[in-house]
Design a protein around this motif. Structure first.
Motif, PDB file in Angstrom:
ATOM      1  N   PRO A  26     109.213  20.336  19.235  1.00 53.12           N
ATOM      2  CA  PRO A  26     108.708  21.431  18.398  1.00 53.12           C
ATOM      3  C   PRO A  26     109.544  22.714  18.473  1.00 53.12           C
ATOM      4  O   PRO A  26     109.665  23.422  17.486  1.00 53.12           O
ATOM      5  N   MET A  27     110.135  23.011  19.644  1.00 49.71           N
ATOM      6  CA  MET A  27     110.948  24.227  19.744  1.00 49.71           C
ATOM      7  C   MET A  27     112.213  24.103  18.900  1.00 49.71           C
ATOM      8  O   MET A  27     112.587  25.030  18.180  1.00 49.71           O
ATOM      9  N   ARG A  28     112.852  22.965  18.974  1.00 49.52           N
ATOM     10  CA  ARG A  28     114.046  22.740  18.136  1.00 49.52           C
ATOM     11  C   ARG A  28     113.676  22.684  16.667  1.00 49.52           C
ATOM     12  O   ARG A  28     114.419  23.140  15.806  1.00 49.52           O
ATOM     13  N   GLN A  29     112.523  22.121  16.391  1.00 47.52           N
ATOM     14  CA  GLN A  29     112.058  22.044  15.013  1.00 47.52           C
ATOM     15  C   GLN A  29     111.835  23.441  14.436  1.00 47.52           C
ATOM     16  O   GLN A  29     112.144  23.692  13.272  1.00 47.52           O
ATOM     17  N   ILE A  68     105.413  29.555  15.501  1.00 48.47           N
ATOM     18  CA  ILE A  68     105.449  28.183  16.019  1.00 48.47           C
ATOM     19  C   ILE A  68     105.937  28.182  17.458  1.00 48.47           C
ATOM     20  O   ILE A  68     105.352  27.522  18.328  1.00 48.47           O
ATOM     21  N   MET A  69     107.000  28.936  17.737  1.00 46.67           N
ATOM     22  CA  MET A  69     107.547  28.974  19.091  1.00 46.67           C
ATOM     23  C   MET A  69     106.556  29.582  20.083  1.00 46.67           C
ATOM     24  O   MET A  69     106.406  29.086  21.203  1.00 46.67           O
ATOM     25  N   LEU A  70     105.861  30.631  19.686  1.00 44.67           N
ATOM     26  CA  LEU A  70     104.867  31.229  20.572  1.00 44.67           C
ATOM     27  C   LEU A  70     103.692  30.289  20.826  1.00 44.67           C
ATOM     28  O   LEU A  70     103.168  30.219  21.944  1.00 44.67           O
ATOM     29  N   THR A  71     103.283  29.562  19.804  1.00 43.40           N
ATOM     30  CA  THR A  71     102.187  28.609  19.959  1.00 43.40           C
ATOM     31  C   THR A  71     102.579  27.471  20.894  1.00 43.40           C
ATOM     32  O   THR A  71     101.797  27.082  21.767  1.00 43.40           O
ATOM     33  N   ARG A  77     102.263  26.156  28.451  1.00 41.49           N
ATOM     34  CA  ARG A  77     101.860  26.912  29.640  1.00 41.49           C
ATOM     35  C   ARG A  77     100.451  26.529  30.077  1.00 41.49           C
ATOM     36  O   ARG A  77     100.184  26.339  31.260  1.00 41.49           O
ATOM     37  N   SER A  78      99.534  26.380  29.128  1.00 40.58           N
ATOM     38  CA  SER A  78      98.169  26.009  29.501  1.00 40.58           C
ATOM     39  C   SER A  78      98.112  24.576  30.021  1.00 40.58           C
ATOM     40  O   SER A  78      97.311  24.274  30.910  1.00 40.58           O
ATOM     41  N   ALA A  79      98.967  23.702  29.519  1.00 43.66           N
ATOM     42  CA  ALA A  79      99.003  22.327  30.020  1.00 43.66           C
ATOM     43  C   ALA A  79      99.505  22.300  31.460  1.00 43.66           C
ATOM     44  O   ALA A  79      98.972  21.550  32.296  1.00 43.66           O
ATOM     45  N   VAL A  80     100.486  23.117  31.781  1.00 42.83           N
ATOM     46  CA  VAL A  80     101.000  23.191  33.145  1.00 42.83           C
ATOM     47  C   VAL A  80      99.936  23.763  34.073  1.00 42.83           C
ATOM     48  O   VAL A  80      99.734  23.261  35.185  1.00 42.83           O
ATOM     49  N   GLN A  81      99.237  24.796  33.636  1.00 46.68           N
ATOM     50  CA  GLN A  81      98.191  25.384  34.468  1.00 46.68           C
ATOM     51  C   GLN A  81      97.062  24.390  34.714  1.00 46.68           C
ATOM     52  O   GLN A  81      96.509  24.319  35.815  1.00 46.68           O
ATOM     53  N   ARG A  82      96.701  23.621  33.708  1.00 45.67           N
ATOM     54  CA  ARG A  82      95.658  22.620  33.850  1.00 45.67           C
ATOM     55  C   ARG A  82      96.092  21.536  34.840  1.00 45.67           C
ATOM     56  O   ARG A  82      95.325  21.103  35.693  1.00 45.67           O
TER      57      ARG A  82
END
Length: 89
Positions: A26-29, A68-71, A77-82
């Motif tokens: 998604p970041m490259r997209q 898109i990049m911020l999302t 980040r929330s997936a890593v925290q979880r």
């Protein structure tokens, strides 16, 4: 001369749109989407539609890829925290 410029812009838009559709990260997209917005801006400028080109430059090249990049950053980040929270249990 202008027909060649229009054809070159259409080719650029076609290639970048295809690359955006085939990119998995998604970041490259989002970055490819920004390049697509720039290509569309050039096309609208060549077609003598400056108002549409300015709108595309602002929204399609800057705002949409940035959102898109911020999302994606927030979701990752929330997936890593979880995941870290589950490891501590």
């Amino acid at each position: 001369m202008s027909e060649y410029l229009i054809a070159a812009c259409l080719l650029l838009v076609t290639v970048t749109a295809t690359v955006a559709a085939l990119t998995r990260d998604p970041m490259r997209q989002a970055l490819v989407l920004a390049m697509l917005g720039l290509g569309l801006t050039l096309l609208f400028t060549v077609l003598q539609a400056p108002d549409v080109a300015l709108s595309q430059l602002g929204v399609g090249t800057a705002v949409t890829p940035l959102l898109i990049m911020l999302t994606v950053r927030k979701v990752r980040r929330s997936a890593v925290q979880r995941r870290d929270g589950e490891r501590q249990r």
